[in-house]
Design an enzyme around this catalytic site. Structure first.
Site, PDB file in Angstrom:
ATOM      1  N   THR A 133      -6.930   4.005  -1.283  1.00  0.00           N
ATOM      2  CA  THR A 133      -6.742   2.586  -0.973  1.00  0.00           C
ATOM      3  C   THR A 133      -7.907   1.696  -1.354  1.00  0.00           C
ATOM      4  O   THR A 133      -7.756   0.756  -2.139  1.00  0.00           O
ATOM      5  CB  THR A 133      -6.432   2.429   0.523  1.00  0.00           C
ATOM      6  N   ASN A 154     -12.689   6.262  -0.172  1.00  0.00           N
ATOM      7  CA  ASN A 154     -12.564   5.544   1.102  1.00  0.00           C
ATOM      8  C   ASN A 154     -13.785   5.754   1.988  1.00  0.00           C
ATOM      9  O   ASN A 154     -14.146   4.883   2.782  1.00  0.00           O
ATOM     10  CB  ASN A 154     -11.304   5.986   1.844  1.00  0.00           C
ATOM     11  N   ASP A 185       0.836  -1.209   0.000  1.00  0.00           N
ATOM     12  CA  ASP A 185       0.000   0.000   0.000  1.00  0.00           C
ATOM     13  C   ASP A 185       0.867   1.254   0.000  1.00  0.00           C
ATOM     14  O   ASP A 185       1.792   1.405   0.798  1.00  0.00           O
ATOM     15  CB  ASP A 185      -0.892  -0.022   1.252  1.00  0.00           C
ATOM     16  N   ASP A 229      -1.426   0.327  -4.819  1.00  0.00           N
ATOM     17  CA  ASP A 229      -2.721   0.948  -5.108  1.00  0.00           C
ATOM     18  C   ASP A 229      -2.607   2.419  -5.485  1.00  0.00           C
ATOM     19  O   ASP A 229      -3.377   2.922  -6.291  1.00  0.00           O
ATOM     20  CB  ASP A 229      -3.661   0.793  -3.912  1.00  0.00           C
ATOM     21  N   HIS A 230      -1.678   3.116  -4.900  1.00  0.00           N
ATOM     22  CA  HIS A 230      -1.525   4.565  -5.132  1.00  0.00           C
ATOM     23  C   HIS A 230      -0.167   5.002  -4.617  1.00  0.00           C
ATOM     24  O   HIS A 230       0.515   4.267  -3.898  1.00  0.00           O
ATOM     25  CB  HIS A 230      -2.628   5.357  -4.417  1.00  0.00           C
ATOM     26  N   HIS A 268      -2.860  11.188  -0.483  1.00  0.00           N
ATOM     27  CA  HIS A 268      -3.084  10.697  -1.846  1.00  0.00           C
ATOM     28  C   HIS A 268      -4.524  10.992  -2.228  1.00  0.00           C
ATOM     29  O   HIS A 268      -5.195  11.784  -1.580  1.00  0.00           O
ATOM     30  CB  HIS A 268      -2.748   9.209  -1.933  1.00  0.00           C
ATOM     31  N   HIS A 298       2.067   8.595   5.160  1.00  0.00           N
ATOM     32  CA  HIS A 298       1.142   9.564   5.741  1.00  0.00           C
ATOM     33  C   HIS A 298       1.785  10.312   6.914  1.00  0.00           C
ATOM     34  O   HIS A 298       1.704  11.541   7.006  1.00  0.00           O
ATOM     35  CB  HIS A 298      -0.126   8.860   6.231  1.00  0.00           C
ATOM     36  N   ASP A 351       2.362   2.832   3.181  1.00  0.00           N
ATOM     37  CA  ASP A 351       1.342   3.878   3.219  1.00  0.00           C
ATOM     38  C   ASP A 351       1.305   4.588   4.571  1.00  0.00           C
ATOM     39  O   ASP A 351       1.289   5.822   4.636  1.00  0.00           O
ATOM     40  CB  ASP A 351      -0.026   3.264   2.916  1.00  0.00           C
TER      41      ASP A 351
END
Length: 398
Positions: free
Chosen positions: A69, A90, A34, A239-240, A337, A196, A192
């Site tokens: 996500t 999300n 992720d 995913d991103h 994101h 963040h 991920d």
């Protein structure tokens, strides 16, 4: 027997239409890291992912909008953009049933009505294959009344460590052949989380990226040590990506929106606004000239975003510029994101090795909706109709 013959005939037509010879049916393991940006290997030391690229295929893959996500993991599973697969963010407002969906809310998250399309594990199992799944979005939900053959609930206790997840994958792969999954999907929530907290460019995120790389080395080595390890395709993707944000780059929605105009304001990057009767133009006019945000009426969202046909998308959609926030409360995080897939910061890693992939090959890239037809080809199953295009991704195959 008639159904079996028709399925086999459909598969033959599918393969012929791709100008491809029927491959031997191998096993496939696909991993999502992720938030793993495509350029992390150029920023941090990732010897195992680098070696995968040298021994197999490497590419930059575009996510679907919004680059977040839940929408994109479900896109990877179904081959449908979020606007078509139902998970448009999300969190989002379900206008038809007057309730909110949130990935953090068990009641809505586990409601199969929100998940449209058909995940690849359902397609595979309908055609007689076994599948296994560790924490992938949608895998612990009875979509079309079906779970993977082997899976683990996200909320089951204890929550498995990264190492335990790899152990589980190897346990699945070592089952007797009749029970062994042909498709295994494995999810990790890093880097991920670190992206963040610390931003994509930081020593903390770099350390997590390097840890995830080491785990991919362990996974590859353990797969290759199996007696049939040469028959297993291994794909690592995401995913991103992740972009830098700061409290100084915030557009305060409260400066422009009046409560009496809005029925519901929901979602971050993008934000969906459901207007009260008679106030749609008021909302649009108040926002259309504000700096650092893009504002559209639902039907005017740019076609390249493939967004806006779902009833779960608001009358007005607000998408901030890269690195900006449109919110009433600024995030304390340093990374975020959800931005446009065309932004390099949102694009993701792709590595693949195994008997069906070329060696030492760099692809010009593709879109994540193309993963579903790729997996269908590898598994020799007839795919459902999706937004993916096998033609964009087939060059990575032998």
């Amino acid at each position: 027997m008639r159904k079996l013959i028709m399925t086999a005939f459909s598969l033959l037509l599918f393969l012929v239409s791709l100008n491809a010879q029927t491959p031997d049916r191998h096993y496939t393991v696909i991993v999502s890291l992720d938030g793993f940006r495509w350029d992390y290997p150029t920023m941090y030391k990732t010897p195992n992912l680098d070696r995968m690229g040298q021994d197999g295929v490497k590419a930059v893959m575009l996510p679907s909008f919004p680059a977040s996500t839940f929408p994109n993991h479900y896109t990877l599973a179904t081959g449908l953009v979020p606007d078509h697969n139902g998970i448009i963010n999300n969190t989002f407002w379900d206008a038809e049933n007057h309730r909110q969906y949130s990935m953090g809310d068990s009641a809505s998250r586990y409601n199969p009505d929100y998940y449209l399309g058909e995940p690849i594990w359902v397609t595979a199992q309908k055609q007689g294959l076994k599948t296994a799944n560790m924490y992938w979005v949608g895998s612990d939900i009875a979509i079309k009344g079906t779970y993977p053959t082997h899976y683990r609930m996200w909320n089951a206790k204890p929550f498995l460590t990264f190492e335990q997840r790899i152990d589980s994958v190897l346990t699945w792969l070592q089952k007797p052949e009749a029970e062994r999954p042909r498709l295994v999907m494995l999810y990790f929530e890093e880097p991920d989380g670190s992206g963040h907290r610390n931003g994509p460019v930081s020593k903390e995120t770099g350390a997590v990226v390097q840890h995830m790389d080491s785990l991919m080395g362990v996974l590859r080595a353990r797969i290759e040590s199996l007696p049939f390890g040469a028959d297993i395709n291994l794909i690592v993707t995401s995913d991103h990506g992740m972009a830098e944000i700061s409290p100084e780059r915030v557009v305060d929605m409260n400066k422009y929106l009046k409560p009496e105009w809005c029925e519901v304001v929901d979602g971050r990057t993008p934000t969906s606004i459901f207007s009260k009767a008679g106030y749609r133009d008021s909302i649009y006019n108040a926002l259309k000239d504000v700096a650092h945000i893009h504002v559209w009426k639902k039907e005017e969202i740019p076609a390249e975003l493939n967004y806006g046909s779902s009833s779960r998308v608001g009358d007005i959609v607000v998408a901030p510029e890269l690195g900006w926030q449109f919110t009433d409360v600024a995030r304390n995080n340093k990374g975020a994101h959800g931005y446009f897939p065309q932004s390099p910061e949102m694009q993701v890693i792709f590595r693949a090795i195994g008997p069906d992939f070329k060696k030492g090959y760099t692809s010009e890239g593709f879109v994540n909706v193309d993963i579903y037809p790729l997996l269908s080809y590898l598994l020799q199953i007839v795919p459902e109709k999706t937004d993916g295009k096998f033609e964009r991704i087939k060059d990575i195959l032998k």
